[in-house]
Design a protein around this motif. Sequence first.
Motif, PDB file in Angstrom:
ATOM      1  N   ARG A   1      25.021  19.888  -8.869  1.00 46.41           N
ATOM      2  CA  ARG A   1      25.458  18.528  -8.232  1.00 46.41           C
ATOM      3  C   ARG A   1      26.528  18.996  -7.333  1.00 46.41           C
ATOM      4  O   ARG A   1      26.313  18.148  -6.047  1.00 46.41           O
ATOM      5  CB  ARG A   1      25.828  17.924  -9.362  1.00 46.41           C
ATOM      6  CG  ARG A   1      24.855  17.253 -10.115  1.00 46.41           C
ATOM      7  CD  ARG A   1      25.245  16.593 -11.273  1.00 46.41           C
ATOM      8  NE  ARG A   1      24.250  15.975 -12.044  1.00 46.41           N
ATOM      9  CZ  ARG A   1      23.274  16.372 -12.710  1.00 46.41           C
ATOM     10  NH1 ARG A   1      23.151  17.697 -12.726  1.00 46.41           N
ATOM     11  NH2 ARG A   1      22.031  15.745 -13.228  1.00 46.41           N
TER      12      ARG A   1
ATOM     13  N   ALA B   1      25.648  17.956  -2.861  1.00 45.32           N
ATOM     14  CA  ALA B   1      26.373  16.576  -2.681  1.00 45.32           C
ATOM     15  C   ALA B   1      26.375  16.072  -1.353  1.00 45.32           C
ATOM     16  O   ALA B   1      27.200  15.135  -0.882  1.00 45.32           O
ATOM     17  CB  ALA B   1      28.006  16.686  -3.550  1.00 45.32           C
TER      18      ALA B   1
ATOM     19  N   ALA C   1      28.637   9.205   1.713  1.00 49.08           N
ATOM     20  CA  ALA C   1      28.303  10.417   0.893  1.00 49.08           C
ATOM     21  C   ALA C   1      28.801  11.588   1.644  1.00 49.08           C
ATOM     22  O   ALA C   1      28.818  12.721   1.230  1.00 49.08           O
ATOM     23  CB  ALA C   1      26.859  10.297   0.463  1.00 49.08           C
TER      24      ALA C   1
ATOM     25  N   ARG D   1      32.210  12.144   1.648  1.00 46.65           N
ATOM     26  CA  ARG D   1      32.728  11.869   0.220  1.00 46.65           C
ATOM     27  C   ARG D   1      34.071  10.992   0.220  1.00 46.65           C
ATOM     28  O   ARG D   1      35.310  11.515  -0.282  1.00 46.65           O
ATOM     29  CB  ARG D   1      32.994  13.059  -0.546  1.00 46.65           C
ATOM     30  CG  ARG D   1      31.728  13.892  -0.925  1.00 46.65           C
ATOM     31  CD  ARG D   1      31.865  15.023  -1.700  1.00 46.65           C
ATOM     32  NE  ARG D   1      32.187  14.768  -3.035  1.00 46.65           N
ATOM     33  CZ  ARG D   1      31.382  14.424  -4.117  1.00 46.65           C
ATOM     34  NH1 ARG D   1      30.174  14.418  -3.793  1.00 46.65           N
ATOM     35  NH2 ARG D   1      31.869  14.288  -5.093  1.00 46.65           N
TER      36      ARG D   1
ATOM     37  N   THR E   1      36.178  13.885  -8.573  1.00 49.85           N
ATOM     38  CA  THR E   1      34.694  14.356  -8.130  1.00 49.85           C
ATOM     39  C   THR E   1      33.623  13.688  -8.965  1.00 49.85           C
ATOM     40  O   THR E   1      32.665  13.034  -8.358  1.00 49.85           O
ATOM     41  CB  THR E   1      34.306  15.891  -8.469  1.00 49.85           C
ATOM     42  OG1 THR E   1      35.274  16.654  -7.740  1.00 49.85           O
ATOM     43  CG2 THR E   1      32.936  16.239  -8.297  1.00 49.85           C
ATOM     44  N   LYS E   2      33.720  13.365 -10.138  1.00 48.93           N
ATOM     45  CA  LYS E   2      32.734  12.606 -10.952  1.00 48.93           C
ATOM     46  C   LYS E   2      32.740  11.212 -10.744  1.00 48.93           C
ATOM     47  O   LYS E   2      31.984  10.577 -10.778  1.00 48.93           O
ATOM     48  CB  LYS E   2      32.907  13.011 -12.426  1.00 48.93           C
ATOM     49  CG  LYS E   2      32.274  14.406 -12.566  1.00 48.93           C
ATOM     50  CD  LYS E   2      30.600  14.578 -12.345  1.00 48.93           C
ATOM     51  CE  LYS E   2      30.110  15.755 -12.428  1.00 48.93           C
ATOM     52  NZ  LYS E   2      28.769  15.966 -11.949  1.00 48.93           N
TER      53      LYS E   2
ATOM     54  N   ASP F   1      30.857  10.791  -7.809  1.00 48.32           N
ATOM     55  CA  ASP F   1      29.482  10.812  -7.960  1.00 48.32           C
ATOM     56  C   ASP F   1      28.959   9.513  -8.827  1.00 48.32           C
ATOM     57  O   ASP F   1      27.794   8.959  -8.419  1.00 48.32           O
ATOM     58  CB  ASP F   1      29.336  11.967  -8.562  1.00 48.32           C
ATOM     59  CG  ASP F   1      29.399  13.408  -8.042  1.00 48.32           C
ATOM     60  OD1 ASP F   1      29.224  13.068  -6.647  1.00 48.32           O
ATOM     61  OD2 ASP F   1      29.578  14.170  -8.654  1.00 48.32           O
TER      62      ASP F   1
ATOM     63  N   ARG G   1      26.194   6.852  -7.255  1.00 51.04           N
ATOM     64  CA  ARG G   1      24.858   6.659  -7.924  1.00 51.04           C
ATOM     65  C   ARG G   1      24.912   5.255  -8.177  1.00 51.04           C
ATOM     66  O   ARG G   1      23.510   4.503  -7.974  1.00 51.04           O
ATOM     67  CB  ARG G   1      24.787   7.132  -9.427  1.00 51.04           C
ATOM     68  CG  ARG G   1      23.651   6.997 -10.084  1.00 51.04           C
ATOM     69  CD  ARG G   1      22.491   7.862  -9.428  1.00 51.04           C
ATOM     70  NE  ARG G   1      21.038   7.181 -10.056  1.00 51.04           N
ATOM     71  CZ  ARG G   1      20.214   6.061  -9.810  1.00 51.04           C
ATOM     72  NH1 ARG G   1      20.818   5.396  -8.978  1.00 51.04           N
ATOM     73  NH2 ARG G   1      19.262   5.975 -10.339  1.00 51.04           N
TER      74      ARG G   1
ATOM     75  N   VAL H   1      24.263  11.959 -13.106  1.00 50.47           N
ATOM     76  CA  VAL H   1      25.430  12.317 -12.665  1.00 50.47           C
ATOM     77  C   VAL H   1      26.081  13.583 -13.442  1.00 50.47           C
ATOM     78  O   VAL H   1      27.105  14.472 -12.991  1.00 50.47           O
ATOM     79  CB  VAL H   1      26.530  11.170 -12.912  1.00 50.47           C
ATOM     80  CG1 VAL H   1      28.012  11.408 -12.415  1.00 50.47           C
ATOM     81  CG2 VAL H   1      26.063   9.801 -12.087  1.00 50.47           C
TER      82      VAL H   1
END
Length: 230
Positions: free
Chosen positions: A119, A123, A138, A141, A154-155, A158, A162, A180
């Motif tokens: 991932r 990314a 995206a 980021r 980070t998550k 993500d 999503r 994710v």
Amino acid sequence: MAQLLLVEDDATIGNVLQASLASSGHDVTWHAEGRAAIDFATTAPVDLVLLDLGLPDIDGIDVCRRVRAVQPGCVIVMLTARHEEMDVVVGLEAGADDYLVKPIRLGELLARIRAHLRRVATAGSDESQVIGDLVVDAGRRRVTVGGEEITLRTKEFDLLARLAAEPGVALSRAQLMADVWDTNWFGSTKTLDVHVAALRRKLESVAVPDSVRIPRIATLRGFGYRLEED
């Protein structure tokens, strides 16, 4: 070749994990103490950290916070023998992206690491999502609300990306975990709830005029979540 930092004080477990990860093609640095791991993370780039919370010199939660501060883009996976849900929540809120409860099944650990690294590697989409005054860029980021940038882990990024990819669509817990975190995820999804709670706090705390439209993450009890324009 991914750069992995293993923080584990048990010599038997450390030797097994280091050998297995190295045989999978990763460059692994192993430290048995938290302070040494922090020093290493301060001076060298790291893609993923495997962090045992039960360390002899410093609490693993503190290590997590300090590693996250110097390596904001890396993935941190907690290895914990603590079964209490609150311990897991504290670890996730300290900056961890994922967790595994000991005893750890090696196959599951390797699969989880592959999923996280895959991932991270994929990314770099250039697409941006705009929902109300929320912009999820995206390619860079970056997330802004009414022109004000929000710093996300980070998550967290993500997960928001999503949700923003399908605004107004109800996404199940299983689908979000698969998209994710890991397509083969099983067990507790508490990590999803913690990341959603963190996203809500950050979206709600941004200092913008009342006229700015901030999307909200709606909870669909017994199913999942939905991002909807406020």
